[in-house]
Design an enzyme around this catalytic site. Structure first.
Site, PDB file in Angstrom:
ATOM      1  N   SER A 192       1.189   6.257 -47.261  1.00 43.71           N
ATOM      2  CA  SER A 192       1.307   7.481 -47.933  1.00 43.71           C
ATOM      3  C   SER A 192       0.748   8.402 -47.232  1.00 43.71           C
ATOM      4  O   SER A 192       1.372   9.134 -46.449  1.00 43.71           O
ATOM      5  CB  SER A 192       0.698   7.165 -49.301  1.00 43.71           C
ATOM      6  OG  SER A 192       1.190   6.529 -50.188  1.00 43.71           O
ATOM      7  N   ASP A 227       7.162  14.674 -35.992  1.00 40.95           N
ATOM      8  CA  ASP A 227       8.459  15.809 -36.027  1.00 40.95           C
ATOM      9  C   ASP A 227       8.117  17.013 -35.170  1.00 40.95           C
ATOM     10  O   ASP A 227       8.905  17.394 -34.337  1.00 40.95           O
ATOM     11  CB  ASP A 227       8.538  16.160 -37.455  1.00 40.95           C
ATOM     12  CG  ASP A 227       9.330  15.219 -38.193  1.00 40.95           C
ATOM     13  OD1 ASP A 227       9.778  14.298 -37.804  1.00 40.95           O
ATOM     14  OD2 ASP A 227       9.642  15.724 -39.451  1.00 40.95           O
ATOM     15  N   LYS A 248       5.997   4.091 -47.749  1.00 39.64           N
ATOM     16  CA  LYS A 248       5.405   4.374 -49.091  1.00 39.64           C
ATOM     17  C   LYS A 248       5.525   5.860 -49.160  1.00 39.64           C
ATOM     18  O   LYS A 248       4.731   6.649 -48.888  1.00 39.64           O
ATOM     19  CB  LYS A 248       4.263   3.922 -49.538  1.00 39.64           C
ATOM     20  CG  LYS A 248       4.039   4.043 -50.881  1.00 39.64           C
ATOM     21  CD  LYS A 248       3.628   5.233 -51.576  1.00 39.64           C
ATOM     22  CE  LYS A 248       3.478   5.213 -53.057  1.00 39.64           C
ATOM     23  NZ  LYS A 248       3.334   6.607 -53.486  1.00 39.64           N
TER      24      LYS A 248
END
Length: 581
Positions: free
Chosen positions: A282, A293, A307
């Site tokens: 999470s 990224d 998740k």
């Protein structure tokens, strides 16, 4: 009236004894709330909800038919325990434990806790609590007997070796830091984030400032076993790496939204490693996806939990709470996380990924002008120089071995006087050339009994004073453990090498002579050499190894049960406006 509460789930909850995964199952709420639950599901659930779910007669049946392990009803007490766990606060005696057959063994104590004050020690086994035996109980049940209201006491029986102690221990509120840091020798700042709680941003900032003040020039951010926490905390920490650029995308049934990082006073631009494993979930995945990224860190470890859904908390008038999935979240660039996870740049499973990170960063914080003592690896579009004197230490041996084994030969280079040279496929298959480049392999021994004595014959007279535990070693290949040796000269060229401990069956050892061994005229051996020793069953014999200025054989003979993530593990709660009815 519905009051929407912006809180987060923490799948690993501090129980006053140990971090433990818990699953809160749906229980029956006051059925007067059923219409409100139906309305919430119909209007705000992440996906359209079928009429079969909405027509269920109770809240419990409604959530069962919904089939979403992350949409759960909490009683008021469960909810309070849950939100306390996010900030790692609890009422207990203050120890961490593991289950053993006799009860629960203390693995560590929280400094200044009631357990610490009454003299409990690491290794003590608590066999009884409140007069009840803990043997054979589940961890949750055993912990439940030790927890209790702040100010109360618990009577425990403790086994310490052959001694039995009866102690009365008070319970009180204990807060465990959600962020901890240390400076690793050489200028590497290590920060472990255990939970994304309300105090985490301030704790992270404090650690960054303290470690920078102590000279940190590179960073290890440890998110292993972190199940997440407050979404706002994750966005705050993202700001240390990307400022206020997009840190997160969410998609509900109607729209896509983006959320920026929270701009901080500093950006961490130094070389950085993130540590993740299968229990990083999470909010941990939000922060990890940010640095992946934007190429702000190298990720080491195992694939994260996967998740990627967002929940909100809706509190009813009796204090009970519905935790409901309202959206899915994606990386800043839109990459899927739910049921996919985030793959590391370097997959490390069987050894300590922290040690791998240290090795990779060491060359960045302490550049080595003598590349002949280094190996260079190409990871995440960058070369990292690893000092072999550190890689060969027992502490780092396994981490280095797993790292270089995971890379292709073209991504591995050895330092020489002429510059950097590539390793061959054969070098990688043998593995030892990546620890000892430039050494020479000589014929090894198979079927070696466990009480083996070795005879090493050199090509000329040797200065036996130069033969030490550092210049002639017997190393277990997998662990890097050095076997203690005794040396007995048999002549001016021949040496008996006697392990002081029995060797282990079915193991591979490397018997190594280093060029630091001196001839009698004071000159060094021309090179180092290595013989591979493979053990089998126990027996007694003597193996001879012949050497021309090194060694050659004369004759041959041969990281608290494991806790697994439960269905509702790892939460991220999205801030939304208070809803009223």
């Amino acid at each position: 009236m519905l009051k929407q509460v912006v809180k987060c789930w923490k799948g690993i909850i501090a129980l006053g004894l140990a971090a433990s995964l818990i699953l809160s199952t749906p229980v029956l709420a006051a059925e007067t709330a059923l219409p409100e639950v139906r309305t919430l599901l119909q209007e705000d659930y992440v996906d359209p909800v079928s009429s079969d779910v909405l027509s269920a007669p109770t809240i419990a049946e409604t959530l069962t038919k919904l089939g979403d392990p992350h949409t759960i009803y909490f009683t008021a007490k469960q909810y309070q325990d849950f939100i306390n766990s996010i900030d790692m606060t609890f009422s207990g005696i203050g120890v961490y434990i593991e289950l053993v057959s006799e009860g629960i063994r203390i693995t560590s104590l929280i400094e200044g806790s009631p357990a610490d004050e009454v003299g409990l020690k690491t290794g003590d086994i608590i066999t009884e609590a409140t007069g009840q035996s803990l043997a054979g109980l589940s961890q949750d049940t055993a912990v439940g007997l030790l927890r209790g209201p702040e100010g109360s006491t618990v009577q425990i029986t403790v086994k310490r070796g052959e001694t039995t102690l009866n102690l009365q221990v008070s319970r009180r509120a204990i807060e465990v830091p959600t962020v901890e840091g240390k400076l690793i020798e050489g200028g590497i700042g290590y920060i472990a984030i255990h939970s994304f709680g309300t105090t985490t941003p301030a704790g992270f900032d404090q650690e960054v400032m303290d470690l920078k003040g102590k000279g940190a020039k590179a960073w290890i951010i440890d998110l292993r076993d972190n199940p997440g926490g407050y979404l706002t905390s994750a966005l705050n920490l993202a700001g240390y790496f990307i400022g206020d650029k997009t840190a997160l995308q969410t998609k509900d049934r109607n729209r896509t939204s983006t959320f920026p990082g929270v701009k901080q006073s500093i950006l961490l631009s130094e070389p950085t490693m993130f540590l993740t494993n299968e229990n990083s979930a999470s909010a941990s995945e939000i922060l990890t996806s940010v640095v992946k990224d934007y190429h702000k860190a190298t990720i080491i470890g195992n694939r994260t939990y996967g998740k990627g859904s967002v929940q909100s908390m809706f509190q009813f008038s009796d204090g009970s709470v519905l935790k409901m999935t309202i959206a899915k979240f994606f990386s800043p660039f839109g990459h899927e996380i739910n049921k996919v996870g985030i793959n590391p740049d370097v997959k490390i499973i069987n050894s300590d990924s922290e040690k791998t990170a240290e090795l990779l960063l060491k060359g960045s914080v302490q550049p080595n002008s003598d590349h002949t003592g280094s190996v260079r690896v190409y990871v995440n579009n960058k070369f990292w120089e690893i000092p072999l004197d550190q890689a060969k230490n027992t502490e780092f041996w396994q981490a280095y071995g797993e790292l270089v084994s995971s890379l292709s030969p073209e991504n591995l280079q050895k330092g020489t006087e002429q510059g950097w040279l590539s390793f061959s496929n054969e070098d990688k298959t043998k593995l030892w050339p990546l620890y000892y480049p430039g050494y020479r392999e000589i014929k090894g021994l198979q079927g070696v009994p466990l009480d083996k004595k070795f005879i090493v014959t050199f090509g000329g007279p040797i200065n036996w004073k130069s033969v030490t535990a550092e210049s002639l070693e017997l190393i277990e290949k997998e662990s890097g453990k050095r076997v203690p040796l005794n040396f007995t000269p048999l002549s001016d060229q021949q040496l008996q090498v006697i392990p002081t401990d029995l060797l282990e069956a079915g193991k591979t050892y490397w018997l190594i002579t280093h060029p630091t061994i001196l001839n009698q005229d004071g000159t060094s051996l021309p090179d180092g050499a290595l013989a591979i020793i493979q053990t089998t069953a126990s027996s007694s014999s003597s193996a001879k190894i012949q050497s021309n200025s090194s060694i050659q054989p004369k004759q041959s003979k041969k990281p608290q049960g494991e806790l697994l993530p439960l269905p509702d593990y790892g939460q991220a709660i999205l801030d939304v406006k208070v809803k009223s009815k």
